[in-house]
Scaffold this motif. Structure first.
Motif, PDB file in Angstrom:
ATOM      1  N   MET A 119      88.614  26.347  51.296  1.00  0.00           N
ATOM      2  CA  MET A 119      88.716  25.480  50.127  1.00  0.00           C
ATOM      3  C   MET A 119      89.941  25.816  49.276  1.00  0.00           C
ATOM      4  SD  MET A 119      86.143  23.383  50.255  1.00  0.00           S
ATOM      5  CE  MET A 119      85.391  22.852  48.727  1.00  0.00           C
ATOM      6  N   THR A 120      90.402  27.070  49.340  1.00  0.00           N
ATOM      7  CA  THR A 120      91.637  27.417  48.655  1.00  0.00           C
ATOM      8  C   THR A 120      92.808  26.665  49.264  1.00  0.00           C
ATOM      9  OG1 THR A 120      90.804  29.626  48.102  1.00  0.00           O
ATOM     10  CG2 THR A 120      93.190  29.308  48.031  1.00  0.00           C
ATOM     11  N   GLY A 121      92.795  26.512  50.577  1.00  0.00           N
ATOM     12  CA  GLY A 121      93.835  25.731  51.238  1.00  0.00           C
ATOM     13  C   GLY A 121      93.817  24.276  50.791  1.00  0.00           C
ATOM     14  N   ILE A 122      92.614  23.725  50.614  1.00  0.00           N
ATOM     15  CA  ILE A 122      92.495  22.345  50.132  1.00  0.00           C
ATOM     16  C   ILE A 122      93.073  22.229  48.720  1.00  0.00           C
ATOM     17  CG2 ILE A 122      90.898  20.502  49.508  1.00  0.00           C
ATOM     18  CD1 ILE A 122      91.065  20.872  52.475  1.00  0.00           C
ATOM     19  N   GLU A 123      92.791  23.224  47.879  1.00  0.00           N
ATOM     20  CA  GLU A 123      93.317  23.195  46.515  1.00  0.00           C
ATOM     21  C   GLU A 123      94.845  23.266  46.509  1.00  0.00           C
ATOM     22  OE1 GLU A 123      91.864  22.552  43.710  1.00  0.00           O
ATOM     23  OE2 GLU A 123      89.884  22.408  44.652  1.00  0.00           O
ATOM     24  N   LEU A 124      95.425  24.024  47.433  1.00  0.00           N
ATOM     25  CA  LEU A 124      96.882  24.100  47.514  1.00  0.00           C
ATOM     26  C   LEU A 124      97.476  22.754  47.923  1.00  0.00           C
ATOM     27  CD1 LEU A 124      97.312  27.613  49.165  1.00  0.00           C
ATOM     28  CD2 LEU A 124      97.825  26.971  46.802  1.00  0.00           C
ATOM     29  N   LEU A 125      96.789  22.042  48.809  1.00  0.00           N
ATOM     30  CA  LEU A 125      97.237  20.695  49.159  1.00  0.00           C
ATOM     31  C   LEU A 125      97.151  19.776  47.943  1.00  0.00           C
ATOM     32  CD1 LEU A 125      95.617  20.193  52.692  1.00  0.00           C
ATOM     33  CD2 LEU A 125      98.049  20.440  52.172  1.00  0.00           C
ATOM     34  N   ASP A 126      96.070  19.892  47.182  1.00  0.00           N
ATOM     35  CA  ASP A 126      95.943  19.121  45.937  1.00  0.00           C
ATOM     36  C   ASP A 126      97.079  19.460  44.980  1.00  0.00           C
ATOM     37  OD1 ASP A 126      93.637  17.926  46.822  1.00  0.00           O
ATOM     38  OD2 ASP A 126      92.284  19.081  45.554  1.00  0.00           O
ATOM     39  N   GLY A 127      97.412  20.749  44.933  1.00  0.00           N
ATOM     40  CA  GLY A 127      98.409  21.207  43.978  1.00  0.00           C
ATOM     41  C   GLY A 127      99.819  20.750  44.271  1.00  0.00           C
ATOM     42  N   THR A 128     100.074  20.295  45.495  1.00  0.00           N
ATOM     43  CA  THR A 128     101.405  19.790  45.841  1.00  0.00           C
ATOM     44  C   THR A 128     101.424  18.270  45.931  1.00  0.00           C
ATOM     45  OG1 THR A 128     100.897  20.134  48.199  1.00  0.00           O
ATOM     46  CG2 THR A 128     102.068  21.894  47.045  1.00  0.00           C
ATOM     47  N   SER A 129     100.364  17.637  45.423  1.00  0.00           N
ATOM     48  CA  SER A 129     100.313  16.177  45.349  1.00  0.00           C
ATOM     49  C   SER A 129     100.422  15.761  43.881  1.00  0.00           C
ATOM     50  CB  SER A 129      98.998  15.654  45.936  1.00  0.00           C
ATOM     51  OG  SER A 129      98.889  14.253  45.771  1.00  0.00           O
ATOM     52  N   LYS A 130     101.336  14.860  43.571  1.00  0.00           N
ATOM     53  CA  LYS A 130     101.571  14.467  42.180  1.00  0.00           C
ATOM     54  C   LYS A 130     100.349  13.787  41.580  1.00  0.00           C
ATOM     55  CE  LYS A 130     105.142  12.370  39.281  1.00  0.00           C
ATOM     56  NZ  LYS A 130     106.460  11.674  39.270  1.00  0.00           N
ATOM     57  N   LYS A 131      99.529  13.166  42.414  1.00  0.00           N
ATOM     58  CA  LYS A 131      98.363  12.437  41.914  1.00  0.00           C
ATOM     59  C   LYS A 131      97.257  13.375  41.431  1.00  0.00           C
ATOM     60  CE  LYS A 131      95.211   8.678  43.227  1.00  0.00           C
ATOM     61  NZ  LYS A 131      95.608   7.804  42.123  1.00  0.00           N
ATOM     62  N   TRP A 132      97.221  14.588  41.988  1.00  0.00           N
ATOM     63  CA  TRP A 132      96.198  15.542  41.603  1.00  0.00           C
ATOM     64  C   TRP A 132      96.838  16.852  41.167  1.00  0.00           C
ATOM     65  CZ3 TRP A 132      95.613  12.726  46.297  1.00  0.00           C
ATOM     66  CH2 TRP A 132      94.720  11.663  46.187  1.00  0.00           C
ATOM     67  N   GLY A 133      96.208  17.963  41.487  1.00  0.00           N
ATOM     68  CA  GLY A 133      96.735  19.260  41.133  1.00  0.00           C
ATOM     69  C   GLY A 133      95.755  20.346  41.529  1.00  0.00           C
ATOM     70  N   PHE A 134      96.215  21.576  41.492  1.00  0.00           N
ATOM     71  CA  PHE A 134      95.375  22.729  41.792  1.00  0.00           C
ATOM     72  C   PHE A 134      94.392  22.911  40.630  1.00  0.00           C
ATOM     73  CE2 PHE A 134      94.197  27.141  41.844  1.00  0.00           C
ATOM     74  CZ  PHE A 134      94.180  27.506  43.176  1.00  0.00           C
ATOM     75  N   SER A 135      93.097  22.915  40.948  1.00  0.00           N
ATOM     76  CA  SER A 135      92.074  23.004  39.908  1.00  0.00           C
ATOM     77  C   SER A 135      91.489  24.408  39.845  1.00  0.00           C
ATOM     78  CB  SER A 135      90.954  21.985  40.175  1.00  0.00           C
ATOM     79  OG  SER A 135      89.863  22.208  39.305  1.00  0.00           O
ATOM     80  N   TRP A 136      91.737  25.105  38.737  1.00  0.00           N
ATOM     81  CA  TRP A 136      91.144  26.425  38.552  1.00  0.00           C
ATOM     82  C   TRP A 136      89.631  26.328  38.381  1.00  0.00           C
ATOM     83  CZ3 TRP A 136      93.552  30.571  39.957  1.00  0.00           C
ATOM     84  CH2 TRP A 136      94.951  30.612  39.924  1.00  0.00           C
ATOM     85  N   GLY A 137      89.163  25.224  37.848  1.00  0.00           N
ATOM     86  CA  GLY A 137      87.716  25.025  37.739  1.00  0.00           C
ATOM     87  C   GLY A 137      87.063  24.946  39.103  1.00  0.00           C
ATOM     88  N   ASP A 138      87.710  24.241  40.039  1.00  0.00           N
ATOM     89  CA  ASP A 138      87.197  24.180  41.405  1.00  0.00           C
ATOM     90  C   ASP A 138      87.177  25.571  42.027  1.00  0.00           C
ATOM     91  OD1 ASP A 138      86.967  21.481  41.102  1.00  0.00           O
ATOM     92  OD2 ASP A 138      88.609  20.951  42.464  1.00  0.00           O
ATOM     93  N   MET A 139      88.221  26.348  41.794  1.00  0.00           N
ATOM     94  CA  MET A 139      88.303  27.682  42.379  1.00  0.00           C
ATOM     95  C   MET A 139      87.221  28.604  41.823  1.00  0.00           C
ATOM     96  SD  MET A 139      90.457  27.853  44.779  1.00  0.00           S
ATOM     97  CE  MET A 139      90.341  29.634  44.942  1.00  0.00           C
ATOM     98  N   ILE A 140      86.918  28.473  40.544  1.00  0.00           N
ATOM     99  CA  ILE A 140      85.838  29.283  39.959  1.00  0.00           C
ATOM    100  C   ILE A 140      84.509  28.927  40.609  1.00  0.00           C
ATOM    101  CG2 ILE A 140      84.517  29.703  37.854  1.00  0.00           C
ATOM    102  CD1 ILE A 140      87.153  29.411  36.303  1.00  0.00           C
ATOM    103  N   ALA A 141      84.274  27.624  40.800  1.00  0.00           N
ATOM    104  CA  ALA A 141      83.036  27.174  41.447  1.00  0.00           C
ATOM    105  C   ALA A 141      82.980  27.644  42.899  1.00  0.00           C
ATOM    106  CB  ALA A 141      82.930  25.656  41.376  1.00  0.00           C
ATOM    107  N   ASN A 142      84.104  27.548  43.613  1.00  0.00           N
ATOM    108  CA  ASN A 142      84.155  28.031  44.994  1.00  0.00           C
ATOM    109  C   ASN A 142      83.820  29.514  45.059  1.00  0.00           C
ATOM    110  OD1 ASN A 142      85.030  25.485  45.781  1.00  0.00           O
ATOM    111  ND2 ASN A 142      87.188  26.054  45.768  1.00  0.00           N
ATOM    112  N   SER A 143      84.399  30.287  44.158  1.00  0.00           N
ATOM    113  CA  SER A 143      84.172  31.736  44.130  1.00  0.00           C
ATOM    114  C   SER A 143      82.722  32.057  43.794  1.00  0.00           C
ATOM    115  CB  SER A 143      85.111  32.393  43.108  1.00  0.00           C
ATOM    116  OG  SER A 143      86.467  32.149  43.428  1.00  0.00           O
TER     117      SER A 143
END
Length: 297
Positions: A119-143
């Motif tokens: 899921m960290t890899g998915i967040e990195l893909l989100d983070g390099t897309s202008k429409k979305w971004g890397f979500s620290w909230g998602d990462m906290i939930a994943n952890s």
């Protein structure tokens, strides 16, 4: 903001991965099995990232790695989904590595972290897309989901608290198909109004060893939300309805603790252990109103 449904497809992936695991007998450490699991895992991960990049992210403008804050969206139902997904994949991953003959401790740490890594890899893909971004909230939930699994294995050597999922059709799915999907499969993944996430607790494991309480009976605490027609929360909709949280108290069953007579029965129970069973349920909504459901899924 619209949330991509592919993140929750990982639950289905975990089920598919588990079938081979639960259908095999325990054997001494097998380098062949370990290498096969690692090889298939790496190949599957890289391939899935490539397909997601080509089929989804490539449709939108790229950007440098950046973050965005979506913690106030969907009444945090998406965050509950992230935690449950990482927990479930970690549970399956641990069993897969145990099947290879790896020690319990290593299996729990390595296999239990599979969901978080993916899921960290998915967040990195989100983070390099202008429409979305890397979500620290998602990462906290994943952890949180990952740590719930690993910590229980380390302290109790078993899962006394299991994260589960249930779904009941909502009226909003049909009313807003562009937002929540055009069919059942899409709505299961996208309609947060219809989803409920549960912490299912096995009571007998907290009692004395000689207690006669049924070893399979659980009490479950659930979280859901309703009247959500967009990601923005705490606002009134056009029909004056307002997004609101829902809390549940219910019964559940840990079918993996039943003494099944056939191996395929135990295999089936383990594969579907992430699903909350229908049972009588008490609901309390955000306005403090109570409602009894004689059967709620």
């Amino acid at each position: 903001m619209y949330k991509r449904p592919h993140k929750h497809i990982l639950i289905a992936l975990a089920i598919i991965m588990s079938i081979g695991t639960y259908s095999q007998k325990d054997e001494p450490c097998s380098p062949c099995r370990k290498n096969a699991v690692i090889g298939i895992g790496v190949l599957g991960t890289v391939s899935s990232y490539y397909l997601l990049d080509q089929l989804w992210y490539d449709q939108y403008q790229r950007s440098s790695l950046h973050s965005f804050n979506d913690n106030n969206e969907w009444l945090q139902m998406d965050k509950a989904g992230h935690a449950m997904t990482c927990y479930t994949i970690g549970r399956m991953g641990s069993d897969i590595f145990k099947w290879t003959g790896m020690s319990d401790k290593k299996s729990n740490w390595i296999g239990g972290s599979v969901g978080l890594v993916y899921m960290t890899g998915i967040e990195l893909l989100d983070g390099t897309s202008k429409k979305w971004g890397f979500s620290w909230g998602d990462m906290i939930a994943n952890s949180a989901g990952t740590l719930l699994f690993i910590s229980q294995e380390n302290f109790w050597r078993e899962q006394r608290i299991v994260l589960k999922f249930s779904y009941s059709n909502s009226m909003f799915g049909k009313q807003y198909p562009d937002q929540f999907g055009n069919n059942f499969q899409q709505r299961v993944l996208k309609d947060y109004n219809a989803q409920t996430y549960w912490a299912s607790i096995n009571i007998s494991r907290f009692l004395a060893s000689d207690a006669t309480f049924p070893r399979w009976l659980n009490v479950a605490f659930g979280y859901g939300a309703t009247e959500m027609k967009s990601a923005k929360t705490n606002i009134y909709n056009v029909d004056n309805s307002m997004n609101q949280r829902e809390f549940y108290l219910s019964f559940d069953a840990d079918l993996t603790r039943v003494r099944w007579k056939r191996k395929w029965m135990m295999t089936t129970a383990k594969i579907f252990s992430f699903i909350k069973l229908p049972s009588p349920t008490l609901e309390a909504n955000g306005n403090g109103n109570l409602k009894m459901h004689w059967m709620f899924f």
